[in-house]
Design a protein around this motif. Structure first.
Motif, PDB file in Angstrom:
ATOM      1  N   ILE A 276       1.736 -20.697  -5.894  1.00 55.62           N
ATOM      2  CA  ILE A 276       2.607 -21.376  -6.942  1.00 55.62           C
ATOM      3  C   ILE A 276       1.787 -22.489  -7.752  1.00 55.62           C
ATOM      4  CG2 ILE A 276       3.509 -23.190  -5.308  1.00 55.62           C
ATOM      5  CD1 ILE A 276       6.249 -22.868  -6.748  1.00 55.62           C
ATOM      6  N   THR A 277       0.776 -23.059  -7.195  1.00 58.25           N
ATOM      7  CA  THR A 277      -0.139 -23.858  -8.160  1.00 58.25           C
ATOM      8  C   THR A 277      -1.375 -23.611  -8.340  1.00 58.25           C
ATOM      9  OG1 THR A 277      -1.134 -25.077  -6.025  1.00 58.25           O
ATOM     10  CG2 THR A 277       0.828 -26.029  -6.677  1.00 58.25           C
ATOM     11  N   GLY A 278      -1.305 -22.155  -8.205  1.00 57.60           N
ATOM     12  CA  GLY A 278      -2.766 -21.344  -8.416  1.00 57.60           C
ATOM     13  C   GLY A 278      -3.827 -21.637  -7.402  1.00 57.60           C
ATOM     14  N   GLY A 279      -3.465 -22.442  -6.335  1.00 51.64           N
ATOM     15  CA  GLY A 279      -4.454 -22.756  -5.172  1.00 51.64           C
ATOM     16  C   GLY A 279      -5.030 -24.260  -5.251  1.00 51.64           C
ATOM     17  N   PHE A 280      -4.438 -24.793  -6.069  1.00 54.75           N
ATOM     18  CA  PHE A 280      -4.936 -26.260  -6.346  1.00 54.75           C
ATOM     19  C   PHE A 280      -4.576 -27.306  -5.427  1.00 54.75           C
ATOM     20  CE2 PHE A 280      -7.842 -27.038 -10.117  1.00 54.75           C
ATOM     21  CZ  PHE A 280      -8.267 -25.673 -10.099  1.00 54.75           C
ATOM     22  N   LEU A 281      -2.993 -27.354  -5.193  1.00 51.12           N
ATOM     23  CA  LEU A 281      -2.224 -28.317  -4.456  1.00 51.12           C
ATOM     24  C   LEU A 281      -0.991 -27.714  -3.645  1.00 51.12           C
ATOM     25  CD1 LEU A 281      -2.332 -30.963  -7.413  1.00 51.12           C
ATOM     26  CD2 LEU A 281      -3.266 -31.278  -4.991  1.00 51.12           C
ATOM     27  N   PRO A 282      -0.845 -28.410  -2.741  1.00 52.94           N
ATOM     28  CA  PRO A 282       0.137 -27.878  -2.052  1.00 52.94           C
ATOM     29  C   PRO A 282       1.544 -28.032  -2.461  1.00 52.94           C
ATOM     30  CG  PRO A 282      -0.745 -29.660  -0.571  1.00 52.94           C
ATOM     31  CD  PRO A 282      -1.502 -29.577  -2.070  1.00 52.94           C
ATOM     32  N   MET A 283       2.465 -27.103  -2.610  1.00 55.41           N
ATOM     33  CA  MET A 283       3.852 -27.279  -2.904  1.00 55.41           C
ATOM     34  C   MET A 283       4.554 -25.977  -2.312  1.00 55.41           C
ATOM     35  SD  MET A 283       5.302 -26.799  -6.751  1.00 55.41           S
ATOM     36  CE  MET A 283       5.383 -28.429  -6.948  1.00 55.41           C
ATOM     37  N   GLY A 284       5.860 -26.349  -2.059  1.00 57.79           N
ATOM     38  CA  GLY A 284       6.857 -25.332  -1.378  1.00 57.79           C
ATOM     39  C   GLY A 284       8.169 -25.325  -2.368  1.00 57.79           C
ATOM     40  N   VAL A 285       8.643 -24.251  -2.464  1.00 53.71           N
ATOM     41  CA  VAL A 285       9.832 -24.145  -3.274  1.00 53.71           C
ATOM     42  C   VAL A 285      10.733 -23.233  -2.688  1.00 53.71           C
ATOM     43  CG1 VAL A 285      10.487 -23.040  -5.209  1.00 53.71           C
ATOM     44  CG2 VAL A 285       9.136 -24.669  -5.597  1.00 53.71           C
ATOM     45  N   THR A 286      11.930 -23.543  -2.316  1.00 51.62           N
ATOM     46  CA  THR A 286      13.096 -22.732  -1.876  1.00 51.62           C
ATOM     47  C   THR A 286      14.170 -22.540  -2.769  1.00 51.62           C
ATOM     48  OG1 THR A 286      12.854 -23.584   0.187  1.00 51.62           O
ATOM     49  CG2 THR A 286      14.705 -22.259  -0.028  1.00 51.62           C
ATOM     50  N   LEU A 287      14.478 -21.256  -3.247  1.00 54.21           N
ATOM     51  CA  LEU A 287      15.182 -20.993  -4.437  1.00 54.21           C
ATOM     52  C   LEU A 287      16.648 -20.426  -3.778  1.00 54.21           C
ATOM     53  CD1 LEU A 287      12.598 -19.230  -6.295  1.00 54.21           C
ATOM     54  CD2 LEU A 287      13.733 -21.092  -7.324  1.00 54.21           C
ATOM     55  N   CYS A 288      17.816 -20.408  -4.548  1.00 52.60           N
ATOM     56  CA  CYS A 288      18.899 -19.869  -3.879  1.00 52.60           C
ATOM     57  C   CYS A 288      19.884 -19.736  -4.965  1.00 52.60           C
ATOM     58  CB  CYS A 288      19.479 -20.740  -2.381  1.00 52.60           C
ATOM     59  SG  CYS A 288      20.289 -22.407  -3.108  1.00 52.60           S
ATOM     60  N   THR A 289      21.001 -19.096  -4.465  1.00 52.51           N
ATOM     61  CA  THR A 289      22.116 -18.791  -5.365  1.00 52.51           C
ATOM     62  C   THR A 289      22.910 -19.871  -5.808  1.00 52.51           C
ATOM     63  OG1 THR A 289      23.336 -17.582  -3.774  1.00 52.51           O
ATOM     64  CG2 THR A 289      21.755 -16.384  -4.917  1.00 52.51           C
ATOM     65  N   ASP A 290      23.877 -19.805  -6.610  1.00 53.88           N
ATOM     66  CA  ASP A 290      24.800 -20.662  -7.062  1.00 53.88           C
ATOM     67  C   ASP A 290      25.895 -20.717  -5.771  1.00 53.88           C
ATOM     68  OD1 ASP A 290      25.667 -22.774  -8.825  1.00 53.88           O
ATOM     69  OD2 ASP A 290      27.441 -21.517  -8.847  1.00 53.88           O
TER      70      ASP A 290
END
Ligand SMILES: Cc1ncc(COP(=O)(O)O)c(C=O)c1O
Length: 432
Positions: A276-290
């Motif tokens: 997600i960050t192109g491999g530069f920094l840690p990040m997590g994202v969780t997506l969900c429906t309405d």
């Protein structure tokens, strides 16, 4: 006497494994070591790097953001880089996925998805619907919940008491199907096992988690889209939430932006991290429906999702992610991906002639060779031998036991990728 503070490295036994190699700088696909060597990173540093090490556009975006604002608490506040990222991702996601929750890495993105699923039903007054289904050979991270939904492996052996029970169903690992069964029969068997479980237990099952189309750490097991489609149908039929863990497969790895796109499947929740960050920094994202998130918007304060991490929505990580998405817009990233896929396909074909090769697997930028081994599995004695063999030839490949795989940054040149396959050919011809 001065006491050293020694660094304890991940997945490393300092009594058995070679000392870590000091890296001084990195550029493109290359790592430059302190002792003057140049090593090609053919696994994108644990599958995170997309556009090359020290990519100047991402580096600049982080530096500019750092001068403005590095980080602010994300409860009660928001900021431009996070809002921009939500809009940037919007374009690539199925329209049904309307909510984004930030966390820190792949494991936390998975924990969030599991907790949201369980609380979703609890908020709806259906607290009994709290169990989880996961696949054999699955891997979802090393924190306690992520480790629970991951399959039993040497990674989890010491932690049996810490892992909660999940329903485990067979994955369509067709190469390892029982003798005397056809691929179709085994696929059908896996679908039936899931169907039977959901039929019987849907009153108590909240969600099913899977890695769409490729089970990564389990051995780069590429499985038919048909299984993912059937899992989607069955989850819908039984009111079970489907969580697609795209932590490894996301951001172009399989040839499309997300593996779910290849199968035409929309999950109820999706986990992203790594690239997600192109491999530069840690990040997590969780997506969900309405529909999933809707029951958290409530007059009842106990319906709140009481979960968050100190670095949630970190502005520097958002800036890196925005720059990475901009590279997808401005540069021929999908042409690069298609170029890698073509070479993977051509070169893997050559390996089938070797008797030590059991199977080759490929999807997009991922190429894998499963070697025949008496001690097949992550702890196969082949692993350390091969790892050293490749390193001595200037290529970083970390076989998953008896499975050698290639997953390069997208900026790898054709010559560089051929070099990786030449080194694997040499190993197959000389090590065994
Ligand atoms: C599919 C999948 N999910 C989750 C994770 C965990 O991610 P992290 O190591 O960032 O916690 C991984 C890591 O390899 C993964 O491959």
């Amino acid at each position: 006497m001065t006491q050293f503070l020694r660094i304890w490295h991940p997945f490393t036994n300092s009594a058995l494994d070679p000392a870590p190699i000091p890296v001084e700088r990195a550029e493109g696909v290359w790592l430059y070591t302190k002792d003057g060597r140049k090593i090609m990173d053919a696994i994108s540093s644990w599958w995170v790097n997309l556009h090359g090490h020290a990519n100047p556009r991402i580096a600049m975006a982080i530096a500019e953001q750092a001068r403005k604002m590095e980080h602010v608490i994300f409860a009660g506040f928001t900021h431009g880089p996070a809002e921009k990222l939500a809009q940037g991702l919007r374009k690539w996601l199925a329209p049904e996925l309307t909510q984004l929750f930030f966390s820190d890495d792949g494991s936390t993105a998975v924990e969030v998805a599991l907790k949201v699923s369980v609380q979703h039903f609890s908020n709806k007054g259906r607290a009994k619907k709290k169990e989880i289904v996961a696949l054999e050979h699955g891997y979802h991270g090393d924190s306690a919940g992520a480790m629970s939904v991951s399959d039993d492996s040497p990674f989890t052996e010491a932690f049996r008491s810490m892992r909660y029970a999940v329903h485990r169903v067979p994955s369509p690992y067709l190469y390892r199907r029982p003798a005397g069964t056809t691929e179709e029969e085994y696929l059908e068997h896996c679908v039936r096992a899931l169907a039977n479980l959901l039929e019987e237990k849907s009153e108590t099952i909240a969600c099913m988690i899977l890695e769409p189309l490729v089970q990564g750490a389990g051995g780069m097991i590429v499985y038919p889209a048909e299984f993912l489609k059937k899992a989607r149908e069955l989850c819908t039929r039984h009111d079970v939430l489907l969580i697609a863990d795209e932590v490894m497969t996301g951001f172009g790895r399989t040839g499309k932006m997300f593996a779910c796109d290849l199968a035409g499947v929309v999950p109820d929740l999706m986990c992203l991290s790594k690239g997600i960050t192109g491999g530069f920094l840690p990040m997590g994202v969780t997506l969900c429906t309405d529909r999933v998130e809707g029951v958290f918007r409530s007059e009842n304060r106990m319906h709140t999702f009481y979960h968050g991490h100190s670095y949630t929505g970190n502005a520097l990580a958002c800036a890196a992610a925005n720059a990475s998405l901009q590279i997808f817009e401005d540069e021929p990233v999908f042409d690069r991906i298609a170029g890698i896929a073509k070479i993977n396909e051509e070169r893997l074909r050559e390996f089938r002639k070797y008797s030590v090769v059991g199977e080759t697997r490929q999807i997009g930028t991922i190429g894998a060779i499963e070697l025949r081994a008496e001690d097949a599995g992550y702890l196969s004695g082949m692993r350390p031998k091969l790892y050293q063999f490749f390193l001595e030839r200037g290529v970083l490949l970390r076989p998953l036991g008896n499975v050698v795989y290639v997953m390069p940054p997208y900026v790898i040149s054709a010559d560089e990728l051929h070099r990786v396959y030449d080194v694997i050919t040499e190993a197959v011809e000389t090590v065994f």
